[in-house]
Design a protein around this motif. Structure first.
Motif, PDB file in Angstrom:
ATOM      1  N   LEU A 137      26.171  44.692 -25.227  1.00 42.68           N
ATOM      2  CA  LEU A 137      25.907  44.282 -23.855  1.00 42.68           C
ATOM      3  C   LEU A 137      24.674  44.928 -23.226  1.00 42.68           C
ATOM      4  O   LEU A 137      24.212  44.455 -22.186  1.00 42.68           O
ATOM      5  N   LYS A 138      24.123  45.963 -23.823  1.00 43.55           N
ATOM      6  CA  LYS A 138      23.084  46.743 -23.143  1.00 43.55           C
ATOM      7  C   LYS A 138      21.779  45.981 -22.956  1.00 43.55           C
ATOM      8  O   LYS A 138      20.956  46.353 -22.103  1.00 43.55           O
ATOM      9  N   ASP A 139      21.535  44.938 -23.734  1.00 38.50           N
ATOM     10  CA  ASP A 139      20.323  44.144 -23.563  1.00 38.50           C
ATOM     11  C   ASP A 139      20.543  42.921 -22.686  1.00 38.50           C
ATOM     12  O   ASP A 139      19.635  42.104 -22.517  1.00 38.50           O
ATOM     13  N   TYR A 140      21.765  42.787 -22.125  1.00 39.90           N
ATOM     14  CA  TYR A 140      22.037  41.664 -21.234  1.00 39.90           C
ATOM     15  C   TYR A 140      21.356  41.895 -19.888  1.00 39.90           C
ATOM     16  O   TYR A 140      21.152  43.026 -19.458  1.00 39.90           O
ATOM     17  N   LYS A 141      21.010  40.814 -19.219  1.00 38.02           N
ATOM     18  CA  LYS A 141      20.437  40.912 -17.881  1.00 38.02           C
ATOM     19  C   LYS A 141      21.521  41.059 -16.824  1.00 38.02           C
ATOM     20  O   LYS A 141      21.319  41.698 -15.787  1.00 38.02           O
ATOM     21  N   LEU A 142      22.700  40.468 -17.070  1.00 46.02           N
ATOM     22  CA  LEU A 142      23.770  40.464 -16.071  1.00 46.02           C
ATOM     23  C   LEU A 142      25.124  40.518 -16.765  1.00 46.02           C
ATOM     24  O   LEU A 142      25.361  39.813 -17.750  1.00 46.02           O
ATOM     25  N   VAL A 143      26.013  41.358 -16.233  1.00 42.54           N
ATOM     26  CA  VAL A 143      27.408  41.403 -16.665  1.00 42.54           C
ATOM     27  C   VAL A 143      28.277  41.178 -15.439  1.00 42.54           C
ATOM     28  O   VAL A 143      28.221  41.948 -14.471  1.00 42.54           O
ATOM     29  N   CYS A 144      29.063  40.093 -15.464  1.00 46.61           N
ATOM     30  CA  CYS A 144      29.952  39.738 -14.360  1.00 46.61           C
ATOM     31  C   CYS A 144      31.389  40.117 -14.721  1.00 46.61           C
ATOM     32  O   CYS A 144      31.868  39.762 -15.801  1.00 46.61           O
ATOM     33  N   ILE A 145      32.060  40.800 -13.797  1.00 47.37           N
ATOM     34  CA  ILE A 145      33.424  41.282 -14.033  1.00 47.37           C
ATOM     35  C   ILE A 145      34.323  40.690 -12.957  1.00 47.37           C
ATOM     36  O   ILE A 145      34.270  41.092 -11.795  1.00 47.37           O
ATOM     37  N   ASP A 146      35.138  39.729 -13.328  1.00 51.14           N
ATOM     38  CA  ASP A 146      36.038  39.070 -12.380  1.00 51.14           C
ATOM     39  C   ASP A 146      37.376  39.814 -12.333  1.00 51.14           C
ATOM     40  O   ASP A 146      37.814  40.374 -13.337  1.00 51.14           O
ATOM     41  N   GLU A 147      38.006  39.811 -11.160  1.00 52.39           N
ATOM     42  CA  GLU A 147      39.346  40.389 -10.988  1.00 52.39           C
ATOM     43  C   GLU A 147      39.362  41.860 -11.373  1.00 52.39           C
ATOM     44  O   GLU A 147      40.178  42.319 -12.175  1.00 52.39           O
ATOM     45  N   PHE A 148      38.459  42.615 -10.788  1.00 52.19           N
ATOM     46  CA  PHE A 148      38.302  44.029 -11.108  1.00 52.19           C
ATOM     47  C   PHE A 148      39.538  44.802 -10.645  1.00 52.19           C
ATOM     48  O   PHE A 148      39.879  44.825  -9.480  1.00 52.19           O
ATOM     49  N   GLU A 149      40.202  45.463 -11.565  1.00 54.21           N
ATOM     50  CA  GLU A 149      41.371  46.272 -11.258  1.00 54.21           C
ATOM     51  C   GLU A 149      41.359  47.517 -12.131  1.00 54.21           C
ATOM     52  O   GLU A 149      40.882  47.486 -13.264  1.00 54.21           O
ATOM     53  N   LEU A 150      41.894  48.602 -11.581  1.00 55.50           N
ATOM     54  CA  LEU A 150      42.096  49.813 -12.375  1.00 55.50           C
ATOM     55  C   LEU A 150      43.584  50.108 -12.390  1.00 55.50           C
ATOM     56  O   LEU A 150      44.139  50.554 -11.397  1.00 55.50           O
ATOM     57  N   ASP A 151      44.216  49.840 -13.522  1.00 49.48           N
ATOM     58  CA  ASP A 151      45.663  49.937 -13.593  1.00 49.48           C
ATOM     59  C   ASP A 151      46.161  51.251 -14.171  1.00 49.48           C
ATOM     60  O   ASP A 151      47.341  51.545 -14.104  1.00 49.48           O
ATOM     61  N   ASP A 152      45.287  52.021 -14.783  1.00 49.26           N
ATOM     62  CA  ASP A 152      45.712  53.304 -15.328  1.00 49.26           C
ATOM     63  C   ASP A 152      44.494  54.197 -15.512  1.00 49.26           C
ATOM     64  O   ASP A 152      43.355  53.732 -15.486  1.00 49.26           O
ATOM     65  N   PRO A 153      44.705  55.502 -15.681  1.00 46.73           N
ATOM     66  CA  PRO A 153      43.580  56.430 -15.805  1.00 46.73           C
ATOM     67  C   PRO A 153      42.668  56.109 -16.985  1.00 46.73           C
ATOM     68  O   PRO A 153      41.453  56.291 -16.899  1.00 46.73           O
ATOM     69  N   GLY A 154      43.240  55.630 -18.074  1.00 44.31           N
ATOM     70  CA  GLY A 154      42.415  55.314 -19.232  1.00 44.31           C
ATOM     71  C   GLY A 154      41.393  54.239 -18.924  1.00 44.31           C
ATOM     72  O   GLY A 154      40.223  54.340 -19.309  1.00 44.31           O
TER      73      GLY A 154
END
Length: 349
Positions: A137-154
């Motif tokens: 992914l590091k050479d991508y111009k854009l990364v879209c993250i839908d439904e961002f949630e943090l459900d646990d510390p990991g």
């Protein structure tokens, strides 16, 4: 009507096949900023469109060569102070069009680019390993993250590290959620113990608030009640889905089967289907089962698969404790989406 059974499907998906699928689903395959219809009574919706257009114009400006946002945040690099955040974050309630706008942003910028849900990115790391995901992914111009949630510390630490490395490589980030970034993780785990990681995630985004009511139910009647019995269900399915491929399953068998299929494969699990029929929908009383079912509901909504069912209505598929707990926003989203699909199934029948 050709019938199949989800419980008999066990798809295998490689990490590279997962990566190839990081694009908007069929439901959002051809959307644009022009096809978004802002609610005139909610000016924040039209404002969000303009902010996203401006953000899109700035995507693809080149690599940061180690002087990216996170380098500055952690004391590295020689960039100037006051650099704007590396990403944009759409915050709002259910059904205000956040995914539509995020997909419109994805369509508006040049590639390479990726679009996926939060859980799909964590699943990608599990399939490819963290280092290979960064390399992919590091050479991508854009990364879209839908439904961002943090459900646990990991997940908190994982996504913090992933986005730190992507942003330092010059990747622009865009996300949607029902929770402001500074509040991610609240009610799910001891968020204060991971405040540094949460602050990293929060600080990198320019937050765009989108107000409004759920368009899926705006001005529409209540969802149809489940059918009375299996005989009525079969007759309605024959009428509604003649000539189509339909998955017919007993609900208990289905939710048990989901425990044997990794959520990263749920998209493949429903591939080639035109509709869903469930017998005996009941209230799910185990959290792990409920969270897996939420992922399936999201994938069904992505593919716009109408649902016919018997049993309890979908606003009773999760317990009252779940609907009031730390994952309530996931459950409310699932109920909203399942209700919309049940309405489609009822109209077809």
């Amino acid at each position: 009507m050709h019938t199949e059974h989800l419980v008999e499907r066990n798809p295998r998906v490689s990490g590279h096949e997962l990566l190839d699928g990081f694009r908007p689903s069929e439901r959002f395959g051809e959307v644009s900023f022009d096809t978004y219809r802002p609610d005139p009574s909610q000016p924040s919706q039209a404002e969000a469109v303009e902010k996203l257009k401006a953000f899109a114009a700035g995507v693809g400006g080149g690599q940061s060569s180690g002087n990216g946002f996170f380098s500055k945040l952690f004391g590295g690099g020689g960039g100037q102070k006051g650099t704007s955040a590396q990403g944009i974050y759409l915050d709002g309630g259910f059904g205000v069009g956040k995914t539509h706008l995020l997909a419109s942003l994805w369509h508006a910028v040049p590639g390479p680019k990726a679009f996926g849900t939060f859980v799909e990115y964590t699943n990608l790391v599990g399939a490819l390993t963290f280092r290979h995901t960064v390399e992919a992914l590091k050479d991508y111009k854009l990364v879209c993250i839908d439904e961002f949630e943090l459900d646990d510390p990991g997940d908190t630490v994982l996504m913090s590290r992933l986005m730190r490395e992507l942003a330092d490589a010059g990747v622009k980030l865009a996300a949607t959620s029902n929770t402001l970034p500074g509040s991610l993780g609240e009610g799910r785990f001891a968020a204060q113990d991971f405040q540094r990681e949460i602050q990293v995630l929060s600080s990198q985004f320019d937050v765009v608030r989108i107000d409004g009511e759920d368009y899926r139910h705006r001005g529409l009647p209540e969802a149809p009640q489940p059918l009375a019995d299996d005989a009525a269900l079969e007759a309605a399915a024959e009428q509604a889905f003649s000539g189509k491929t339909v998955a017919i399953d007993d609900f208990d068998a289905l939710v048990e089967h989901l425990s044997r299929v990794h959520p990263s494969r749920y998209r493949a699990l429903i591939e080639g289907l035109d509709a869903i029929v469930w017998r005996g929908v009941r209230t799910i009383d185990q959290q792990a089962v409920a969270l897996r079912f939420v992922v399936l509901a999201d994938r069904l909504y992505d593919k716009d698969l109408p649902i016919l069912s018997t049993g309890v209505p979908f606003d009773q598929v999760f317990t009252e404790e779940m609907m009031a707990g730390g994952y309530q926003k996931k459950y409310y989203r699932a109920v909203s989406r399942l209700t919309a699909l049940a309405r489609e199934g009822g109209e077809a029948a």
